[in-house]
Design a protein around this motif. Structure first.
Motif, PDB file in Angstrom:
ATOM      1  N   TYR A   1       0.821  -1.215   0.000  1.00  0.00           N
ATOM      2  CA  TYR A   1       0.000   0.000   0.000  1.00  0.00           C
ATOM      3  C   TYR A   1       0.852   1.261   0.000  1.00  0.00           C
ATOM      4  O   TYR A   1       0.553   2.224  -0.670  1.00  0.00           O
TER       5      TYR A   1
ATOM      6  N   GLN B   1      -3.855  -0.588   6.433  1.00  0.00           N
ATOM      7  CA  GLN B   1      -4.445   0.527   5.676  1.00  0.00           C
ATOM      8  C   GLN B   1      -5.030   0.050   4.364  1.00  0.00           C
ATOM      9  O   GLN B   1      -6.072   0.524   3.930  1.00  0.00           O
TER      10      GLN B   1
ATOM     11  N   LYS C   1      -8.360  -1.475   5.034  1.00  0.00           N
ATOM     12  CA  LYS C   1      -9.353  -0.443   5.348  1.00  0.00           C
ATOM     13  C   LYS C   1      -9.823   0.279   4.094  1.00  0.00           C
ATOM     14  O   LYS C   1     -10.988   0.611   3.959  1.00  0.00           O
TER      15      LYS C   1
ATOM     16  N   ASP D   1      -7.752   8.231  10.043  1.00  0.00           N
ATOM     17  CA  ASP D   1      -6.700   7.526   9.311  1.00  0.00           C
ATOM     18  C   ASP D   1      -6.667   8.004   7.864  1.00  0.00           C
ATOM     19  O   ASP D   1      -6.347   7.252   6.957  1.00  0.00           O
ATOM     20  N   TRP D   2      -7.035   9.239   7.639  1.00  0.00           N
ATOM     21  CA  TRP D   2      -7.093   9.827   6.296  1.00  0.00           C
ATOM     22  C   TRP D   2      -5.822   9.524   5.514  1.00  0.00           C
ATOM     23  O   TRP D   2      -4.722   9.714   6.020  1.00  0.00           O
ATOM     24  N   ASN D   3      -5.986   9.054   4.269  1.00  0.00           N
ATOM     25  CA  ASN D   3      -4.803   8.784   3.447  1.00  0.00           C
ATOM     26  C   ASN D   3      -4.522   9.914   2.467  1.00  0.00           C
ATOM     27  O   ASN D   3      -3.606   9.826   1.661  1.00  0.00           O
TER      28      ASN D   3
ATOM     29  N   ILE E   1     -10.479   7.559  14.161  1.00  0.00           N
ATOM     30  CA  ILE E   1      -9.771   6.544  14.957  1.00  0.00           C
ATOM     31  C   ILE E   1      -9.356   7.098  16.313  1.00  0.00           C
ATOM     32  O   ILE E   1      -8.474   6.563  16.975  1.00  0.00           O
TER      33      ILE E   1
ATOM     34  N   TYR F   1      -1.998  10.897  10.063  1.00  0.00           N
ATOM     35  CA  TYR F   1      -0.863  10.859  10.977  1.00  0.00           C
ATOM     36  C   TYR F   1      -0.055  12.151  10.858  1.00  0.00           C
ATOM     37  O   TYR F   1       0.352  12.746  11.854  1.00  0.00           O
TER      38      TYR F   1
END
Lengths: 447, 296
Positions: free
Chosen positions: A398, A441, A444, B44-46, B54, B265
């Motif tokens: 990922y 991740q 998810k 937990d935003w990407n 979270i 994060y």
């Protein structure tokens, strides 16, 4: 009276604010069926080449306008991410295959299978299977399923040697069909590491490899890897891996065939190679135009020295061209992708500028067979693509954070201040932790 | 209110209208993103799509993140350059405040780095620090010193960056000091001279207190700027330097957010950094209040 007026002002401000907000975040979908935005990156030579090809595309498709957004390599990731977050993704853009999973799971890339398969001008069979497979994803595994783009190019990372230096030293040239063993490699390097002008300082070296880009060849050819086949376990603590890493460090510290530690930064070894001070140095297709211009010696390509498996190994890089899932003109966007990646016209122009190898097999064969241009053994690039090249380990997961960590911390081993065995023992758990997080991740983001 | 004239009322509205653009700008480009990143720090935003709440997980992870501490340490370490830079620029300002020929030329020379593009300067210094061909080592060579490969060495990369940031900031601090020095009334010095005060005493009891507001301003802004140092690092040591030894906190945040798809994060670290800067600045203001005095 007063009340009313202040209300008006508040109302006006709110209106203005919302207008501005709408301008920023709102969907920037253009409804013009003939307009595309294309975002890409590259060095000056590449930018020039790609702009020229886009111009050709416009000529072949009258009435179409392409808005080009170009950046340098190091700014690209930030700019693309900002465009994605800001919901104004360009219709067509370059992306790193390592991001494929995340982009598909977050619905950023469009499945362009049907446009590619229905396009009679595209012959997928004539493209490198590995290259196309980098951009396939079935929701679970990369490498199969729907197409989410085509390769901009493939970057086989080959090894070059300074032919002139060998001839001057009277050493037999390396065999392009049979890789050196590690022992042979060290021996040849030691013969070539010397003081040529008699001032008491070494000024000619065997090699000076950058650990981040060259260690793979040693690890893989020794039968080891960073990650297991399920892509969930970090395997750097296996003996074969330790052996390869230690050997890599020993080239500098034990066998002393490279410039001293302080001078080992890439920039410097790259420049030493260019000045003809190194016998061996990596060569990628993107180097060809520069080497053609700058190198004052003859060079050629050979396979990397092989470890205990006896088989040479190296990596193939790639960059993809994808289409935004939000595009208003998917068909036209896919057409631009194929034009850049898979058309004869596009590929001819790009290959000619000396920044990449052809994506089309038949064209590549003619290109490689032409031994009049340097390097003569261009065939080695083709062999890497078809036979022994592999993607970098970070591409399977990922994100590549766990893999990058290995290189962030590895310097003490390369400098000889720490043994490879101690290093992997300390590093494996840290990397595993990051890999676990990446796997989590990934899970998810699929929901 | 009712007694105020019509004109006054109208003016008031125009006043609001004039301050509207910066206020809108602040709300839109500062407050909104700031609040959004506070929210993002609990997810937990990407950075692409997925954004699940979270709770405090990010903050818990930061507590055990070695690289967070390391980059924070690096950031603070680089701030060593701030007092050094201030001392040098005050000395320069004192020098250039005298009536000697060529002061304008010198002022321009010292100010050029300030107006130059930071990216260009970083590339320039990257070359200057090159181990083999760099200007710095060529200069050291004249004295028979074999210089290190500055940016590739854990022991030298931070001093190298400090020297560069001092050089870059010198002109700006010097200019502010110069302005402050020129606004000090001559009569103080004359009075002191009559009383037989030495040059050093005059500096200590007149000049230093008089430029103290500028010193305070520079310390505050330099610390805020120093906490956010990024461009130089990103250009000169794109991987964060040998063993991450030049990676600053903003560099680490950026790496997490844009390279590793961990915007949540990264936001959490940004929130911590924001709080850190806020607290430091608050403490400075309190300390300044306690020790400040009025001349009049």
């Amino acid at each position: 009276m007063l009340r009313q007026k202040s209300w008006l002002i508040v109302l006006a401000s709110v209106l203005m604010l919302s207008l501005v907000l709408a301008g920023c975040g709102g969907s920037k979908k253009n409804s013009d069926p003939n307009q595309l935005t294309f975002m890409f990156r590259g060095g000056p030579d590449e930018q020039k080449a790609y702009n020229a090809v886009v111009e050709e595309f416009k000529k072949d498709n009258p009435g179409v306008t392409v808005k080009v957004i170009q950046t340098t390599g190091d700014q690209y990731a930030t700019k693309l991410q900002a465009a994605i977050t800001g919901n104004s993704i360009p219709d067509v853009f370059f992306y790193n295959p390592a991001d494929l999973k995340a982009y598909v799971n977050s619905n950023i890339l469009l499945d362009i299978s049907k446009y590619i398969e229905n396009n009679k001008e595209v012959d997928l069979k004539n493209m490198w299977a590995d290259g196309v497979n980098f951009y396939r994803y079935d929701g679970k595994e990369v490498g199969k399923g729907a197409l989410y783009g085509l390769p901009k190019d493939l970057g086989p990372f080959s090894l070059g040697y300074n032919k002139t230096m060998f001839e001057k030293a009277g050493i037999p040239l390396p065999d392009k069909n049979k890789p050196y063993t590690w022992d042979e490699f060290i021996k040849v390097n030691q013969e070539l590491t010397k003081d040529t002008d008699g001032d008491g300082k070494l000024d000619q070296f065997g090699t000076g490899l950058n650990v981040q880009w060259a260690l793979q060849a040693f690890v893989w050819s020794n039968g080891a890897d960073w990650i297991d086949s399920t892509h969930t376990k970090v395997t750097i603590d296996e003996p074969k891996f330790i052996e390869a890493l230690q050997f890599f460090a020993d080239m500098q510290n034990k066998y002393k065939i490279t410039p001293a530690i302080e001078q080992a930064q890439t920039l410097d070894t790259y420049q030493r190679w260019m000045r003809g001070e190194l016998a061996f140095f990596p060569v990628g297709p993107w180097d060809l135009s520069t080497y053609d211009r700058e190198l004052k010696f003859d060079y050629d390509l050979i396979p990397y020295p092989a470890g205990s498996t006896g088989k040479t190994a190296t990596w193939i890089g790639s960059l993809g061209i994808g289409v935004s899932s939000k595009t208003a003109n998917p068909e036209l966007a896919a057409k631009l992708v194929t034009y850049l990646s898979a058309s004869k016209e596009g590929q001819e122009a790009l290959v000619k500028s000396g920044v990449q190898i052809p994506n089309l097999q038949d064209m590549a064969k003619t290109w490689a067979a032409d031994t009049s241009t340097k390097p003569a053994n261009k065939e080695e690039f083709i062999k890497i693509v078809t036979e022994y090249g592999r993607p970098l380990p970070g591409q399977y997961t990922y994100n590549a954070e766990w893999y990058d960590l290995f290189f962030t911390d590895v310097q003490p081993v390369i400098d000889g201040k720490m043994s490879a065995a101690d290093y992997v023992k300390q590093e494996q758990p840290k990397m595993q932790k990051l890999l676990d997080r990446a796997v989590e991740q990934d899970e998810k983001s699929k929901k | 209110m009712k007694t105020k004239s019509n004109l006054y009322r109208k003016e008031k509205y125009f006043g609001y209208l004039f301050i509207l653009p910066p206020v809108v700008g602040f709300l839109l480009f500062t407050l909104y993103p700031a609040l959004y990143s506070v929210y993002g720090s609990f997810t937990d935003w990407n950075g692409l799509g997925q954004m699940n709440f979270i709770g405090l997980d990010n903050f818990k992870d930061i507590l055990t993140d070695d690289f967070f501490y390391k980059s924070m340490f690096n950031t603070l370490f680089l701030m060593i350059g701030i007092p050094i830079g201030l001392v040098i620029s005050l000395l320069l300002a004192l020098g250039l405040n005298r009536k000697i020929p060529g002061t304008t030329t010198f002022r321009v020379i010292y100010y050029v780095p300030v107006i130059s593009s930071l990216a260009a300067i970083s590339i320039l210094w990257q070359w200057a620090y090159n181990g083999d061909y760099g200007l710095v080592n060529q200069f050291l060579d004249l004295f028979g010193i074999k210089g290190p490969n500055w940016l590739a060495n854990t022991a030298t990369v931070k001093p190298a960056l400090i020297i560069m940031t001092i050089w870059k900031g010198l002109g700006y601090s010097m200019l502010l000091y110069l302005a402050a020095l020129q606004s000090v009334s001559r009569s103080y010095y004359e009075a002191a001279e009559l009383d037989g005060a030495s040059g050093f005493k005059m500096f200590r009891h007149i000049t230093w207190p008089m430029v103290k507001p500028v010193t305070f301003f520079l310390v505050v802004t330099n610390i805020i700027g120093g906490s956010q140092i990024f461009t130089e690092i990103n250009i000169m040591t794109p991987t964060g330097g040998p063993e991450f030894s030049s990676a600053t906190i903003v560099f680490y945040i950026w790496q997490k957010a844009f390279d590793n798809l961990q915007m949540g994060y990264a936001s959490a670290m940004a929130v911590i950094l924001g709080l850190f800067i806020f607290i430091i600045t608050l403490v400075q203001f309190k300390m300044n209040e306690r020790s400040s005095f009025d001349v009049d």
